[in-house]
Motif scaffolding. Structure first.
Motif, short mmCIF file in Angstrom:
data_model
loop_
_atom_site.label_atom_id
_atom_site.label_comp_id
_atom_site.label_asym_id
_atom_site.label_seq_id
_atom_site.Cartn_x
_atom_site.Cartn_y
_atom_site.Cartn_z
N GLU A 1 22.91 47.57 31.18
CA GLU A 1 22.23 46.80 30.12
C GLU A 1 22.30 45.30 30.33
O GLU A 1 21.38 44.57 29.95
CB GLU A 1 22.84 47.13 28.75
CG GLU A 1 22.52 48.49 28.20
CD GLU A 1 23.50 49.55 28.66
OE1 GLU A 1 23.13 50.73 28.70
OE2 GLU A 1 24.64 49.19 29.02
N SER A 2 23.41 44.81 30.88
CA SER A 2 23.67 43.38 30.87
C SER A 2 22.64 42.56 31.63
O SER A 2 22.36 41.42 31.26
CB SER A 2 25.08 43.09 31.42
OG SER A 2 26.06 43.57 30.51
N GLY A 3 22.05 43.12 32.68
CA GLY A 3 21.03 42.39 33.41
C GLY A 3 19.80 42.13 32.56
O GLY A 3 19.19 41.06 32.62
N VAL A 4 19.41 43.11 31.77
CA VAL A 4 18.26 42.96 30.88
C VAL A 4 18.56 41.89 29.82
O VAL A 4 17.70 41.05 29.52
CB VAL A 4 17.91 44.30 30.21
CG1 VAL A 4 16.79 44.12 29.19
CG2 VAL A 4 17.50 45.32 31.28
N VAL A 5 19.75 41.89 29.29
CA VAL A 5 20.17 40.88 28.32
C VAL A 5 20.18 39.50 28.97
O VAL A 5 19.67 38.52 28.40
CB VAL A 5 21.56 41.23 27.76
CG1 VAL A 5 22.17 40.06 27.00
CG2 VAL A 5 21.48 42.46 26.86
N ALA A 6 20.75 39.42 30.18
CA ALA A 6 20.88 38.12 30.85
C ALA A 6 19.53 37.52 31.22
O ALA A 6 19.38 36.29 31.25
CB ALA A 6 21.75 38.27 32.10
N GLN A 7 18.56 38.36 31.52
CA GLN A 7 17.24 37.87 31.92
C GLN A 7 16.30 37.65 30.75
O GLN A 7 15.13 37.33 30.94
CB GLN A 7 16.62 38.87 32.92
CG GLN A 7 17.35 38.92 34.25
CD GLN A 7 16.85 40.03 35.15
OE1 GLN A 7 16.33 41.05 34.68
NE2 GLN A 7 17.00 39.84 36.46
N SER A 8 16.81 37.78 29.53
CA SER A 8 15.97 37.66 28.33
C SER A 8 15.54 36.23 28.03
O SER A 8 14.56 36.01 27.31
CB SER A 8 16.73 38.20 27.12
OG SER A 8 17.83 37.35 26.80
N GLY A 9 16.29 35.27 28.54
CA GLY A 9 16.02 33.88 28.22
C GLY A 9 16.75 33.39 26.98
O GLY A 9 16.71 32.20 26.66
N LEU A 10 17.43 34.28 26.27
CA LEU A 10 18.20 33.92 25.09
C LEU A 10 19.67 33.70 25.46
O LEU A 10 20.15 34.25 26.46
CB LEU A 10 18.12 35.04 24.04
CG LEU A 10 16.74 35.32 23.45
CD1 LEU A 10 16.81 36.56 22.55
CD2 LEU A 10 16.23 34.12 22.66
#
Length: 225
Positions: free
Chosen positions: A139-148
């Motif tokens: 999950e963390s990659g998707v969170v990190a690439q969110s821009g938030l």
């Protein structure tokens, strides 16, 4: 009941893989928006969309992780300073991460994102060698690439020295235990029963460790806003 916690200044969105993880974290952050990835990358991208639609302005990646550093045992708490994803090393928000830092009993370092479950010892060893990350999740990659602005609070469930039994993957569906898949895997490979029991023990230890960590965090007035 634990004291409610609030992180940062914006509305917090929390991405978790499993329903048990959601039930744990919502006790401490009842005002947060929570979305489940169901422990796969496509689900994580849908969860991110749900968090955005729910008004999340900062994100937390929360739940279990697979250990890559041989020194980390089940139950070790990790507050990641960066996420390795898509060939990049993305730093977490220092200010937001500080809100989840108890100051003791927590490891700091990188976590690596994987689109698939990393279960074999050789895979874990190679990933650690290549990235120097302490742990891996989906999950963390998707969170990190969110821009938030984001933080990552994870607990080691399976360590680097132990492979995941096949039933760990086939026995999950939509973020919860999928009994037909679990039993089918055990019928095909009954020799994994011992490993599955060990995984269950380690998972229980991981949940207990994270619960204690959050309870201790909730007792620190400086962590609340």
């Amino acid at each position: 009941m634990p004291s409610p916690l609030k992180a940062g200044t914006g509305r917090l969105g929390i991405m978790v893989g499993l329903r048990e993880e959601a039930r744990l974290i919502e006790r401490f952050f009842p005002q947060a928006v929570i979305a489940l990835s169901h422990a796969h990358e496509a689900g994580a991208r849908r969860a991110l969309q749900q968090l955005r639609q729910g008004g999340a302005e900062e994100l937390l990646s929360f739940g279990c992780a697979g250990g890559l550093d041989p020194a980390l045992k089940p139950g070790t708490i990790l507050l990641a300073d960066s996420v390795v994803a898509g060939g990049e090393r993305l730093p977490s928000s220092e200010g937001l991460s500080r809100q989840f830092d108890l100051g003791r009993g927590v490891m700091h370092g990188a976590i690596v994102h994987s689109p698939v479950m990393v279960g074999e010892v050789a895979e874990k060893r190679a990933l650690h060698s290549r990235t120097k990350a302490l742990a891996v999740d989906m999950e963390s990659g998707v969170v990190a690439q969110s821009g938030l602005p984001f933080a990552v609070l994870r607990v080691i469930c399976d360590d680097a020295a132990r492979p995941l039994p096949p039933a760990a993957a086939s026995g999950l569906r939509e973020g919860r235990v999928y009994l037909p898949g679990l039993l089918g895997s055990l019928v095909r490979q009954p020799g994994q029963i011992g490993a599955l029991m060990v995984l269950g023990r380690d998972a229980a230890q991981a949940r207990a460790s994270m619960k204690t960590y959050l309870e201790n965090l909730a007792e620190l007035p400086a962590k609340r806003h």
